[in-house]
Design a protein around this motif. Structure first.
Motif, PDB file in Angstrom:
ATOM      1  N   PRO A 192      66.383  26.132  61.709  1.00 24.82           N
ATOM      2  CA  PRO A 192      67.513  27.046  61.524  1.00 24.82           C
ATOM      3  C   PRO A 192      68.846  26.337  61.759  1.00 24.82           C
ATOM      4  N   GLN A 193      69.882  26.925  61.191  1.00 26.97           N
ATOM      5  CA  GLN A 193      71.209  26.302  61.306  1.00 26.97           C
ATOM      6  C   GLN A 193      71.584  26.117  62.768  1.00 26.97           C
ATOM      7  N   ARG A 194      72.123  24.929  63.048  1.00 24.76           N
ATOM      8  CA  ARG A 194      72.536  24.617  64.412  1.00 24.76           C
ATOM      9  C   ARG A 194      73.855  23.867  64.357  1.00 24.76           C
ATOM     10  N   ASP A 195      74.756  24.200  65.274  1.00 22.96           N
ATOM     11  CA  ASP A 195      76.055  23.545  65.343  1.00 22.96           C
ATOM     12  C   ASP A 195      76.138  22.692  66.598  1.00 22.96           C
ATOM     13  N   VAL A 196      76.577  21.448  66.416  1.00 24.57           N
ATOM     14  CA  VAL A 196      76.774  20.530  67.531  1.00 24.57           C
ATOM     15  C   VAL A 196      78.251  20.157  67.570  1.00 24.57           C
ATOM     16  N   HIS A 197      78.908  20.432  68.679  1.00 24.31           N
ATOM     17  CA  HIS A 197      80.317  20.089  68.863  1.00 24.31           C
ATOM     18  C   HIS A 197      80.398  18.871  69.781  1.00 24.31           C
ATOM     19  N   LEU A 198      81.002  17.803  69.299  1.00 24.63           N
ATOM     20  CA  LEU A 198      81.023  16.554  70.044  1.00 24.63           C
ATOM     21  C   LEU A 198      82.041  16.558  71.179  1.00 24.63           C
ATOM     22  N   HIS A 199      83.106  17.318  71.051  1.00 21.68           N
ATOM     23  CA  HIS A 199      84.089  17.484  72.131  1.00 21.68           C
ATOM     24  C   HIS A 199      84.642  16.153  72.641  1.00 21.68           C
ATOM     25  N   GLY A 200      84.898  15.226  71.717  1.00 22.91           N
ATOM     26  CA  GLY A 200      85.527  13.972  72.106  1.00 22.91           C
ATOM     27  C   GLY A 200      84.589  12.923  72.654  1.00 22.91           C
ATOM     28  N   GLN A 201      83.270  13.204  72.716  1.00 24.73           N
ATOM     29  CA  GLN A 201      82.328  12.214  73.253  1.00 24.73           C
ATOM     30  C   GLN A 201      82.031  11.095  72.265  1.00 24.73           C
ATOM     31  N   GLY A 202      82.330  11.327  70.973  1.00 24.89           N
ATOM     32  CA  GLY A 202      81.942  10.370  69.958  1.00 24.89           C
ATOM     33  C   GLY A 202      80.480  10.556  69.575  1.00 24.89           C
ATOM     34  N   LEU A 203      79.949   9.602  68.839  1.00 21.32           N
ATOM     35  CA  LEU A 203      78.573   9.706  68.352  1.00 21.32           C
ATOM     36  C   LEU A 203      77.978   8.316  68.231  1.00 21.32           C
ATOM     37  N   VAL A 204      76.781   8.142  68.766  1.00 21.49           N
ATOM     38  CA  VAL A 204      76.051   6.890  68.601  1.00 21.49           C
ATOM     39  C   VAL A 204      75.113   7.031  67.416  1.00 21.49           C
ATOM     40  N   LEU A 205      75.268   6.167  66.434  1.00 21.98           N
ATOM     41  CA  LEU A 205      74.388   6.135  65.271  1.00 21.98           C
ATOM     42  C   LEU A 205      73.265   5.137  65.554  1.00 21.98           C
ATOM     43  N   VAL A 206      72.030   5.589  65.443  1.00 15.87           N
ATOM     44  CA  VAL A 206      70.878   4.733  65.745  1.00 15.87           C
ATOM     45  C   VAL A 206      70.062   4.530  64.470  1.00 15.87           C
ATOM     46  N   PRO A 207      70.223   3.394  63.792  1.00 14.19           N
ATOM     47  CA  PRO A 207      69.371   3.133  62.624  1.00 14.19           C
ATOM     48  C   PRO A 207      67.935   2.906  63.069  1.00 14.19           C
ATOM     49  N   SER A 208      66.995   3.526  62.379  1.00 21.49           N
ATOM     50  CA  SER A 208      65.604   3.478  62.832  1.00 21.49           C
ATOM     51  C   SER A 208      64.662   3.066  61.713  1.00 21.49           C
ATOM     52  N   TYR A 209      63.754   2.194  62.044  1.00 23.80           N
ATOM     53  CA  TYR A 209      62.727   1.722  61.114  1.00 23.80           C
ATOM     54  C   TYR A 209      61.709   2.816  60.813  1.00 23.80           C
ATOM     55  N   PHE A 210      61.317   3.569  61.846  1.00 29.14           N
ATOM     56  CA  PHE A 210      60.259   4.569  61.677  1.00 29.14           C
ATOM     57  C   PHE A 210      60.783   5.989  61.461  1.00 29.14           C
ATOM     58  N   CYS A 211      62.078   6.192  61.512  1.00 26.44           N
ATOM     59  CA  CYS A 211      62.610   7.506  61.169  1.00 26.44           C
ATOM     60  C   CYS A 211      62.287   7.761  59.699  1.00 26.44           C
ATOM     61  N   TRP A 212      61.695   8.923  59.430  1.00 23.22           N
ATOM     62  CA  TRP A 212      61.152   9.160  58.100  1.00 23.22           C
ATOM     63  C   TRP A 212      61.724  10.449  57.516  1.00 23.22           C
ATOM     64  N   GLU A 213      62.178  10.387  56.300  1.00 26.50           N
ATOM     65  CA  GLU A 213      62.625  11.521  55.489  1.00 26.50           C
ATOM     66  C   GLU A 213      64.051  11.969  55.782  1.00 26.50           C
TER      67      GLU A 213
END
Length: 315
Positions: A192-213
């Motif tokens: 279901p729809q979900r909202d995430v508010h970062l509130h100035g924390q930023g975001l870490v992007l994690v590229p993953s070999y096994f992340c699928w789809e």
């Protein structure tokens, strides 16, 4: 649909993890083990691991169902590259978090260890640590160079995407399921729809070999925000492709190009390849002269990165 809301402060605090995160790769590879849709890409790996997985690691499959929620405490790090630090963080999870996370798992849990784990039982936590180490040693460690090569190549692409289109351009190009309409990053999801508010924390992007789809995020927003996304599969250096690259360039120079694709100094290149600094410098020079790498001086070091041609050759 998952909607991630950015402020201007969040955009300048986006960063890419320095390499594959072993805790995320453990969790997501456990998913792949039971996802038939992953067979075309991971078929050989799945067949090997499923038939030879140590008994003490099989408990993990119950904790990481292929569909639905997996406990957030299994992935406590935000792009850390150290397996021991990751497992220590898992075992340091407060009892309240263990109980809350495990309560969200779907289906009955017949293994009594799951109930003991929810209570913070020390012996059961120790068993979990041993299971994580056994699984990593058996299922991931033999392939870690290949995993890192794929992630490093993806990081190089993201760096160029940032140079060409800034943070917004890089975010919008992460994955086909992602779209950017300022200031919201939209990610297609089965949930279901979900909202995430970062509130100035930023975001870490994690590229993953096994992340699928599709990309994923932690459900518990009390954790630092992390977005895990599949590496570009066309950049994945499969075993056959790796042999071809080695035949073309030689084993050490092919490995050097893979390392350089993620960005490194001469000293780091030498350490990763297990060769002298002089030899690393010579290999980097040959790759640079061939147009496969570029070098820039940064303070007292030379930073090597793959050129567009080098990235294309890895692909």
């Amino acid at each position: 649909m998952l909607r991630v809301h950015f402020t201007a402060e969040d955009l300048v605090r986006v960063r890419i993890a320095p390499g594959p995160d072993p805790m995320w790769e453990i969790l997501l590879s456990l998913h792949v083990l039971r996802q038939r849709s992953a067979t075309p890409v991971f078929g050989a790996w799945r067949a090997n691991v499923r038939t030879t997985l140590p008994d003490d690691a099989r408990w993990l499959m119950q904790l990481a169902p292929p569909v639905g929620y997996s406990p957030d405490f299994l992935t406590p790090t935000a792009g850390s590259c150290a397996i021991d630090a990751g497992i220590d963080a898992v075992l340091s999870t407060p009892v309240e978090s263990l109980r809350a996370d495990l309560a969200q798992l779907d289906g009955p849990h017949r293994d009594p260890r799951t109930h003991l784990l929810a209570s913070g039982d020390v012996a059961t936590l120790d068993s979990l640590g041993e299971a994580l180490r056994a699984y990593h040693r058996h299922a991931l460690a033999p392939f870690w160079d290949e995993i890192r090569a794929g992630v490093d190549a993806d990081r190089a692409v993201r760096a160029r995407s940032f140079l060409d289109g800034g943070g917004e351009g890089m975010l919008s190009a992460l994955h086909p399921t992602i779209s950017w309409v300022s200031p919201v990053l939209r990610i297609e999801s089965r949930f279901p729809q979900r909202d995430v508010h970062l509130h100035g924390q930023g975001l870490v992007l994690v590229p993953s070999y096994f992340c699928w789809e599709r990309p994923i995020m932690l459900r518990d927003q009390r954790h630092p925000p992390v977005l895990v996304y599949p590496i570009a599969r066309d950049l994945h250096v499969a075993t056959t492709g790796k042999r071809s690259l080695e035949a073309l360039l030689g084993r050490t120079r092919a490995a050097a190009l893979e390392v350089i694709a993620g960005g490194c100094t001469t000293t780091e290149l030498a350490r990763r390849l297990g060769i002298s600094a002089a030899s690393a410098s010579a290999h980097a020079s040959v790759l640079r002269d061939a147009g496969l790498a570029v070098a820039q001086r940064h303070r007292n070091s030379v930073l090597h990165t793959a050129s567009a041609l080098g990235v294309e050759l890895l692909a």
